[in-house]
Design a protein around this motif. Structure first.
Motif, PDB file in Angstrom:
ATOM      1  N   ASN A  82       0.778  -1.284  -0.069  1.00 14.67           N
ATOM      2  CA  ASN A  82       0.016  -0.027  -0.148  1.00 14.67           C
ATOM      3  C   ASN A  82       0.869   1.327  -0.015  1.00 14.67           C
ATOM      4  N   ALA A  85       2.375   1.821  -3.211  1.00 15.03           N
ATOM      5  CA  ALA A  85       1.426   2.255  -4.238  1.00 15.03           C
ATOM      6  C   ALA A  85       1.328   3.781  -4.067  1.00 15.03           C
ATOM      7  N   GLN A  89       2.528   6.760  -6.906  1.00 12.16           N
ATOM      8  CA  GLN A  89       1.644   8.091  -7.018  1.00 12.16           C
ATOM      9  C   GLN A  89       2.181   9.180  -6.768  1.00 12.16           C
ATOM     10  N   VAL A 116      -6.287   9.918 -11.225  1.00 12.91           N
ATOM     11  CA  VAL A 116      -7.400   9.273 -10.719  1.00 12.91           C
ATOM     12  C   VAL A 116      -7.002   8.576  -9.366  1.00 12.91           C
ATOM     13  N   PHE A 117      -5.867   7.927  -9.617  1.00 17.44           N
ATOM     14  CA  PHE A 117      -5.585   7.190  -8.237  1.00 17.44           C
ATOM     15  C   PHE A 117      -5.348   8.242  -7.160  1.00 17.44           C
ATOM     16  N   LYS A 118      -4.619   9.288  -7.426  1.00 20.19           N
ATOM     17  CA  LYS A 118      -4.407  10.415  -6.520  1.00 20.19           C
ATOM     18  C   LYS A 118      -5.604  11.122  -6.197  1.00 20.19           C
ATOM     19  N   ARG A 119      -6.974  10.826  -6.623  1.00 19.32           N
ATOM     20  CA  ARG A 119      -7.994  11.423  -6.099  1.00 19.32           C
ATOM     21  C   ARG A 119      -7.936  13.068  -6.320  1.00 19.32           C
ATOM     22  N   ARG A 125      -7.844  17.221 -13.277  1.00 21.32           N
ATOM     23  CA  ARG A 125      -7.031  16.090 -13.946  1.00 21.32           C
ATOM     24  C   ARG A 125      -7.177  16.284 -15.379  1.00 21.32           C
TER      25      ARG A 125
ATOM     26  N   MET B   1      -9.013   5.645  -4.726  1.00 25.41           N
ATOM     27  CA  MET B   1      -9.675   6.192  -5.870  1.00 25.41           C
ATOM     28  C   MET B   1     -10.951   6.794  -5.279  1.00 25.41           C
ATOM     29  N   LYS B   2     -11.602   7.762  -5.823  1.00 27.49           N
ATOM     30  CA  LYS B   2     -12.929   8.102  -5.288  1.00 27.49           C
ATOM     31  C   LYS B   2     -14.128   7.017  -5.978  1.00 27.49           C
ATOM     32  N   ASP B   5     -15.157   7.729  -9.270  1.00 31.01           N
ATOM     33  CA  ASP B   5     -14.467   7.193 -10.231  1.00 31.01           C
ATOM     34  C   ASP B   5     -14.307   5.746 -10.393  1.00 31.01           C
ATOM     35  N   CYS B 340      -1.831   2.464  -8.331  1.00 27.50           N
ATOM     36  CA  CYS B 340      -3.194   2.069  -7.823  1.00 27.50           C
ATOM     37  C   CYS B 340      -3.268   1.325  -6.406  1.00 27.50           C
ATOM     38  N   LEU B 341      -4.030   1.582  -5.504  1.00 27.19           N
ATOM     39  CA  LEU B 341      -3.831   0.911  -4.160  1.00 27.19           C
ATOM     40  C   LEU B 341      -4.495  -0.585  -4.635  1.00 27.19           C
ATOM     41  N   ARG B 343      -6.288  -2.107  -2.452  1.00 25.32           N
ATOM     42  CA  ARG B 343      -7.778  -1.918  -1.977  1.00 25.32           C
ATOM     43  C   ARG B 343      -8.569  -1.578  -3.256  1.00 25.32           C
TER      44      ARG B 343
END
Lengths: 313, 438
Positions: A82, A85, A89, A116-119, A125, B1-2, B5, B340-341, B343
């Motif tokens: 985790n 990851a 990012q 997207v992964f970074k919110r 974005r 991720m949200k 998304d 990407c996590l 999770r």
């Protein structure tokens, strides 16, 4: 920058051992080096030399057998999946030989993906991704899918994706491996320019020694070991390198019918003649290849030549 | 991720393989339909039984009758015995646990006359204190008798309806309104003494129950037991000496003792307890219990049949997800490398599976409503004869909770069957994933 830049990547006694039955294979064998911030580092080696494994170890995609890898002071091998990851990012970008774009998505969506992964919020974005694609010259291909683009364009999308999150380090694994020589130059220029713009660190793996000209530091790897680390002064290196390249290409064009001895002889002659190289030139056969080593002051060129014109370049 | 998304990505991935997604969803639709329709039929049948039960009297009432029936082990009637029911028995039964109310019951067949019209009904005399505890229906007018005012006669709606009159060859029927028309009651059991005046009771103080489904409160009339004894004594006085003795002694023991149990689930227990005291009992429950069991069994069988289709669709979802993960191995690897996590990867696959389940569930419910409507409209006759209920109620009943339960169940099935594939996806190693083609 006059001051000595900080070390961003540090490898100490890194080993990666694969077990094949009872046999141990040393993919990376006791490698130590470091890369400074903003440096363009090239890991140069033949296929199977362990250079890609080394890159994967640095990126945390593979686990080391022993040794330490420090990136930005963090112990990569000790990080959980985790936190790795999240680390990727924030600090890492990737460019792949086979582009690894998601075929179901448009160029824009592909570039947007790491964000997207970074919110990152949707609008922001989209804007960043678009800017990035414009920068790599694909402003008119935003909504094209990878399959609708040429290899060079796809790799530019890949570069945009690697740089969009403004990572401090970008790992590039044979970024030009699938491209022709003209696009190779375009892509390499693009990577170098991007990295310079934001003082980003590039670690590139390649077997193509001509690409080493773009690097600030070239690490030669053979059989999992560092053969030499070369930090050519930026100005005087490129010409000589080109000369060697040219010689290699010519030899390879006609060698199919030649014996190893003939190739060796010819290579040596050409090197001495065309490079006007006063120093002795060593040639030696090696695992089905002919390697030519030109020793000139502190520089070493390791030139692989294949015995019969098939296979890789 | 949200979440937004993740949802978007899940939808996109489902849309990538439209045909496969549609087929999987159809599987869930069929599963949902089969469960919802089967359960709705089960509920419908159960409800018909319940209605039937309600019509046949209060379910919590146990009777101990003068002529108690004796049954063999299989519940077949073999004989009857006479049991003496007096106040001591009433007291004994009062001591049994879960007994809410006990009352001795005297019933007499009486003749009612109003002008030239007459009718016959059964008069029940019970302890006026327990009317409430026996859940007597509310009254249209009047009040139930009390200790202070015991003379009220409680009428049920239909007891006043079938008054008839023979005049010559004409048969006439009419209903009497006891508030405006005079009604007189007479006992029928014995011959009146020839020299004495016939005993007659005029209805003065009456109360009228509201109409209910329960037959007990539809045809009979009720009165306080003490008041009954009073008028019975008067009646006895009008009889011949011989009959008077018999009449008086006949009310010393009761025809029946009626017991109300606090809860429908305790009826069997109380019944056993009274049987243990040595008295034969009778309750509606006793007959309806097996029926109820049958209907519950039917519901379970129907539910099980429905579940099989759902299990098949769960396997279907799992299969789809496994295939999807195979196809997207490379994509998963790339996502992992791009940061990407784990999770999020798991969530994405769970969400996809859940969406399949939810979509299938919702569509299935909509179709179920249509089917339920059709079954009720056209299938009631056929199925009704098959199941054996002749009631007019709907055969398929979808209560409000069922669609929600089905949708939730559909989603749960999706998520559960997506769980292992999703976990497998997270275990894919990025390096190997990226080497695969696709």
């Amino acid at each position: 920058m006059d001051k000595e830049p900080e070390k961003i990547i540090e490898l100490v006694n890194v080993k990666k051992i694969y077990r094949m039955g009872n046999e141990k294979i040393y993919a990376v064998d006791d490698v130590s080096f470091d890369i400074k911030k903003g440096e363009f580092c090239c890991l140069l080696g033949t296929s199977g030399s362990g250079k890609s494994t080394l890159l994967n170890l640095m990126a945390g995609i593979e686990k080391v057998t022993s040794g330490t890898i420090l990136i930005k002071g963090k112990q990569i091998p000790k990080m959980s999946e985790n936190s790795l990851a999240r680390f990727r990012q924030r600090y890492l970008g990737f460019v792949f030989q086979s582009y690894n774009l998601l075929n179901s998505m448009t160029a824009l969506e592909n570039v947007e993906f790491p964000l997207v992964f970074k919110r990152v919020p949707l609008k922001k974005r989209k804007r960043l991704a678009k800017e990035m694609l414009v920068k790599v010259g694909l402003g008119r291909r935003l909504h094209h899918k990878p399959k609708e683009m040429s290899g060079g364009q796809q790799q530019r999308v890949g570069i945009a994706r690697a740089f969009v999150a403004k990572p401090e380090i970008v790992f590039a694994d044979e970024p030009t491996g699938n491209l022709d020589s003209k696009t190779t130059i375009e892509v390499m220029e693009l990577i170098r320019q991007m990295a310079r713009d934001n003082n980003q660190t590039i670690v590139m793996v390649t077997h193509d020694r001509s690409l080493a000209t773009y690097a600030d530091k070239v690490i030669h790897i053979l059989d999992g070991k560092i053969q030499s680390i070369e930090e050519p002064a930026a100005e005087n290196l490129p010409e000589e390198t080109k000369a060697v390249e040219c010689a290699t290409e010519e030899i390879m064009g006609e060698e199919a019918t030649q014996t190893t001895e003939e190739v060796k002889k010819e290579v040596t002659e050409k090197f001495v003649k065309e490079m006007k190289c006063p120093e002795p030139v060593q040639t030696f056969p090696e695992k089905g290849k002919v390697a030519v080593r030109v020793v000139k002051k502190t520089k070493q060129f390791h030139v692989p030549v294949q015995r019969n014109g098939k296979g890789k370049q | 991720m949200k979440i937004s998304d993740l949802l978007k990505l899940a939808f996109r991935n489902l849309m990538r393989r439209k045909a496969r997604t549609a087929l999987t969803i159809i599987g869930v639709v069929i599963g949902t339909i089969s469960i919802v329709v089967m359960v709705s039929i089960g509920i419908g049948v159960n409800r018909s039984f319940d209605e039937m039960i309600m019509q046949s009297g209060s379910m919590t009432i146990i009777r101990v009758q003068k002529y108690g029936a004796i049954y063999d082990e299989d519940g077949n009637y073999v004989d009857s015995k006479e049991q003496v029911l007096d106040d001591s028995v009433v007291e004994l039964i009062k001591g049994v646990e879960h007994v809410k109310a006990v009352s001795p019951v005297v019933n007499k067949y009486v003749r009612l006359t109003s002008g030239k019209y007459e009718s016959g009904v059964t008069l029940y005399a019970m302890d006026c204190d327990v009317f409430e505890a026996f859940e007597f229906p509310p009254l249209q007018y009047g009040t139930y008798p009390t200790k202070e005012n015991p003379s009220t006669i409680v009428l049920s709606p239909e007891s006043m309806e079938y008054f008839y009159c023979f005049s010559g060859n004409n048969y006439q029927e009419k209903s009497i309104d006891p508030l405006t028309e005079k009604v007189t009651m007479q006992f029928q059991e014995y011959q009146t003494h020839p020299r004495k005046k016939e005993f007659k009771l005029d209805f003065e103080n009456v109360a009228m129950m509201e109409q209910t489904d329960n037959w007990e409160y539809s045809y009979n009339i009720y009165m306080d037991l003490n008041y009954f004894r009073e008028i019975w004594k008067k009646y006895a006085n009008s009889l011949t000496l011989e009959d008077r003795k018999r009449a008086l002694s006949s009310t010393e023991s009761y025809e029946e003792i009626k017991i109300n149990v606090d809860n429908i689930n305790n009826v069997a227990e109380v019944q056993d307890a009274i049987e243990a005291l040595g008295y034969a009992t009778y309750s509606e429950m006793q007959y309806l219990e097996p029926l109820k069991e049958t209907s519950n069994m039917l519901q379970m069988v129907l539910g099980a049949i429905g579940s099989i289709a759902m299990i098949v669709s769960a396997i279907n979802i799992a299969n789809t997800m496994v295939m999807s993960i195979y196809e997207r191995t490379k994509e998963i690897g790339v996502m992992k490398v791009l940061g990407c996590l784990v999770r999020d990867i798991k969530r994405q696959f769970l969400l996809e599976a859940g969406l399949i389940g939810l979509l299938g569930g919702v569509v299935g419910i909509l179709i179920s409503y249509v089917l339920s409507y059709l079954i009720n409209k056209y299938g009631a006759g056929i199925m009704g004869s098959l199941v054996g209920t002749g009631t007019s109620g709907d055969l398929s009943v979808i209560p409000l909770w069922l669609p929600f339960a089905a949708a939730a169940f559909g989603m749960l099935v999706g998520v559960l069957s997506g769980y292992f594939p999703a976990r497998r996806a997270t275990k894919i190693r990025a390096i190997e994933a990226m080497r695969t083609e696709g």
